[in-house]
Design an enzyme around this catalytic site. Structure first.
Site, short mmCIF file in Angstrom:
data_model
loop_
_atom_site.label_atom_id
_atom_site.label_comp_id
_atom_site.label_asym_id
_atom_site.label_seq_id
_atom_site.Cartn_x
_atom_site.Cartn_y
_atom_site.Cartn_z
N TYR A 133 0.84 -1.20 0.00
CA TYR A 133 0.00 0.00 0.00
C TYR A 133 0.88 1.26 0.00
O TYR A 133 0.86 2.06 -0.93
CB TYR A 133 -0.89 0.05 1.25
CG TYR A 133 -2.07 -0.89 1.30
CD1 TYR A 133 -2.18 -1.97 0.43
CD2 TYR A 133 -3.08 -0.71 2.24
CE1 TYR A 133 -3.27 -2.83 0.50
CE2 TYR A 133 -4.18 -1.56 2.31
CZ TYR A 133 -4.27 -2.62 1.45
OH TYR A 133 -5.35 -3.46 1.54
N SER A 166 6.33 -4.68 4.93
CA SER A 166 6.73 -5.71 5.90
C SER A 166 6.78 -7.08 5.23
O SER A 166 5.88 -7.41 4.44
CB SER A 166 5.76 -5.75 7.07
OG SER A 166 5.71 -4.52 7.72
N GLU A 249 -12.74 -9.77 15.44
CA GLU A 249 -12.64 -9.29 16.82
C GLU A 249 -11.56 -8.21 16.82
O GLU A 249 -10.47 -8.41 16.32
CB GLU A 249 -12.23 -10.49 17.68
CG GLU A 249 -12.26 -10.28 19.16
CD GLU A 249 -10.94 -9.77 19.70
OE1 GLU A 249 -10.96 -8.63 20.22
OE2 GLU A 249 -9.93 -10.47 19.62
C1 FAD Z 1 6.87 -1.02 11.40
C2 FAD Z 1 6.09 -0.56 10.21
C3 FAD Z 1 5.57 -1.52 9.34
C4 FAD Z 1 4.87 -1.09 8.21
N1 FAD Z 1 4.39 -2.05 7.33
C5 FAD Z 1 3.75 -1.67 6.20
C6 FAD Z 1 3.31 -2.65 5.24
O1 FAD Z 1 3.50 -3.85 5.41
N2 FAD Z 1 2.71 -2.21 4.11
C7 FAD Z 1 2.46 -0.90 3.87
O2 FAD Z 1 1.86 -0.59 2.84
N3 FAD Z 1 2.86 0.06 4.76
C8 FAD Z 1 3.52 -0.30 5.90
N4 FAD Z 1 3.95 0.65 6.80
C9 FAD Z 1 3.80 2.06 6.46
C10 FAD Z 1 2.77 2.80 7.31
O3 FAD Z 1 1.47 2.42 6.95
C11 FAD Z 1 3.01 4.29 7.07
O4 FAD Z 1 4.31 4.60 7.56
C12 FAD Z 1 2.00 5.16 7.80
O5 FAD Z 1 0.73 5.01 7.21
C13 FAD Z 1 2.40 6.65 7.78
O6 FAD Z 1 2.68 7.06 6.50
P1 FAD Z 1 4.05 7.84 6.15
O7 FAD Z 1 5.18 7.04 6.73
O8 FAD Z 1 4.06 8.09 4.68
O9 FAD Z 1 3.99 9.19 6.94
P2 FAD Z 1 3.15 10.51 6.51
O10 FAD Z 1 1.74 10.13 6.15
O11 FAD Z 1 3.93 11.26 5.49
O12 FAD Z 1 3.15 11.27 7.89
C14 FAD Z 1 4.25 12.04 8.37
C15 FAD Z 1 3.83 12.71 9.66
O13 FAD Z 1 2.74 13.62 9.40
C16 FAD Z 1 1.62 13.27 10.20
N5 FAD Z 1 0.38 13.46 9.45
C17 FAD Z 1 0.11 13.03 8.18
N6 FAD Z 1 -1.14 13.36 7.83
C18 FAD Z 1 -1.68 14.01 8.88
C19 FAD Z 1 -2.95 14.59 9.13
N7 FAD Z 1 -3.93 14.56 8.21
N8 FAD Z 1 -3.16 15.17 10.34
C20 FAD Z 1 -2.17 15.19 11.29
N9 FAD Z 1 -0.95 14.68 11.10
C21 FAD Z 1 -0.72 14.08 9.92
C22 FAD Z 1 1.80 11.81 10.55
O14 FAD Z 1 1.11 11.47 11.73
C23 FAD Z 1 3.31 11.73 10.71
O15 FAD Z 1 3.69 12.15 11.98
C24 FAD Z 1 4.66 0.28 7.95
C25 FAD Z 1 5.19 1.22 8.83
C26 FAD Z 1 5.91 0.81 9.94
C27 FAD Z 1 6.46 1.86 10.86
#
Ligand code: FAD
Length: 398
Positions: A133, A166, A249
């Site tokens: 994703y 992941s 759940e």
């Molecule tokens: C351990 C781990 C495993 C993961 N595994 C997967 C996986 O298997 N597959 C996959 O697809 N993804 C995976 N992810 C990715 C994860 O889904 C994303 O990191 C997460 O959704 C945040 O997106 P981003 O890293 O692009 O940060 P961004 O969305 O760019 O966010 C950056 C910062 O801005 C803040 N922010 C963003 N939008 C808003 C808003 N509207 N209001 C307030 N604050 C906001 C966020 O909270 C964050 O602090 C994983 C992440 C981690 C850490």
């Protein structure tokens, strides 16, 4: 509020307890630890146990029986999860995306051929799945993803990149969201694909996390061919298929119990550990207050789980309540790890490879790994947004 089981629930709980006592491997490292966390040895030792769980349908307790699940009610799943966590029985976490996401989506949106082929392989553990994703420019705002899929005869050609994927390095299949109509409104031009990770043009590059594990990866697609028959649901309606789940759940009771057990382990260590004959609780009396706070918070986490299950038991679907649980437990995870580090002192920095590592290095790993827990599966800010808008009726921030 009456937390006691009904006679049927008590009988089921007893069945689960006896099964775990009889079949679960007694492992040094305990619950929730498997190949995802890098404990390959524990994972190998748990294979027989995972097979036995599968035979009972308990790998996928929410799936209907006709697809190899156990067709359990939310309350039965809760009891199963609670007992597994209390016994620290190993969970097949490497199957979580297959069992929790790919399988349920296929059950609801897949063709008969897709169900027949993929579902048994998920349950047997034969095929591991990953979730494609997130992208470098699309995380919280997932619908802005840019990986492209262009129709070419009976295939689609995929170009683009995913990140933080992941277990992509272990996976046979990926559930992939890609843009098929760049001119449509962003949620409406996305298609959901099943991608064979061994296809030519797929490159997986490891990202080593700060806890030293290869848990996630970057995945690059260079003109990767995916047959049309690998679409889940309909073209351009992938967003809606990706958001659907079975009636799971959602109390996260396993994680709440795991947190409580960790606090209890830290308290036991603090009580037993002495320096020059003095207990650390005498040397640093304020630590007692910190431990009390963490124990109370762990109890609150457990109560939040009970709240979710009581909603589900009444046939209601938890909404912002599930965000409360995710937010609370994952931030508590970090506070517990910090308290643990204060208690363990400098020895807390030793990892599990060292024979001197207290609590077998679990706290060291938790301290580093828990940073990611408030990001994965929706960041804490996103959870607060959901609680603010859906729970409190406050206006959106943007
Ligand atoms: C351990 C781990 C495993 C993961 N595994 C997967 C996986 O298997 N597959 C996959 O697809 N993804 C995976 N992810 C990715 C994860 O889904 C994303 O990191 C997460 O959704 C945040 O997106 P981003 O890293 O692009 O940060 P961004 O969305 O760019 O966010 C950056 C910062 O801005 C803040 N922010 C963003 N939008 C808003 C808003 N509207 N209001 C307030 N604050 C906001 C966020 O909270 C964050 O602090 C994983 C992440 C981690 C850490």
């Amino acid at each position: 509020m009456d937390f006691r089981d009904t006679p049927e629930e008590a009988a089921f709980r007893q069945e689960v307890r006896e099964f775990i006592a009889r079949e679960a491997p007694k492992l040094e490292h305990g619950a929730g630890i498997d190949v995802v966390s890098g404990y390959a040895q524990v994972f190998v030792q748990s294979q027989g146990w995972f097979k036995k769980l599968g035979e009972k349908g308990w790998i996928a307790p929410a799936w209907p029986k006709e697809y190899g699940g156990a067709g359990m009610t939310a309350m039965q799943q809760f009891i199963l999860n609670e007992e597994m966590a209390l016994a620290r029985a190993p969970r097949p976490l490497h199957l979580i995306i297959g069992v929790g996401m790919a399988g349920p989506t296929l059950i609801v949106h897949g063709t008969e051929e897709q169900k027949k082929y993929y579902l048994p392989r998920i349950l047997s553990g034969e095929d591991i799945w990953c979730q494609g994703y997130s992208e470098p420019e699309a995380g919280s705002d997932l619908a802005s993803l840019r990986t492209r899929a262009v129709r070419n005869g009976d295939d689609y050609i995929i170009n683009g990149q995913k990140i933080w994927t992941s277990i992509a390095h272990l996976a046979k299949w990926m559930i992939l969201l890609a843009r098929t109509d760049p001119d449509a409104p962003k949620h409406k031009g996305i298609t959901y694909f099943i991608l064979d990770m061994k296809s030519p043009g797929v490159e997986v590059r490891p990202l080593i996390n700060m806890a030293g594990g290869q848990e996630f990866n970057e995945v690059f697609f260079d003109s990767v061919r995916v047959p049309k028959s690998n679409i889940i649901g309909e073209e351009n309606r992938g967003w809606y298929a990706a958001m659907s789940t079975l009636d799971f759940e959602r109390s996260a009771i396993g994680s709440a119990i795991g947190l409580r057990q960790t606090v209890e382990d830290i308290i036991r260590y603090a009580r037993e550990h002495t320096e020059n004959g003095s207990s650390m609780l005498h040397l640093n009396p304020m630590l007692r207050y910190e431990l009390v706070d963490r124990l109370l918070e762990a109890e609150v986490g457990q109560m939040l789980s009970y709240r979710i299950i009581s909603l589900q038991a009444k046939g209601l679907v938890p909404n912002y309540e599930a965000s409360i649980v995710k937010l609370y437990n994952m931030e508590l995870n970090q506070r517990i790890a910090r308290t643990g580090m204060s208690v363990l002192g400098p020895y807390g920095q030793l990892d599990r490879a060292s024979k001197w590592a207290p609590l077998k290095g679990r706290l060291e790993h938790m301290y580093l790994r828990s940073v990611g827990s408030t990001i994965e599966g929706g960041t804490s800010e996103i959870q607060r947004n959901i609680i603010a808008t859906r729970g409190l009726g406050l206006p959106r921030g943007d």
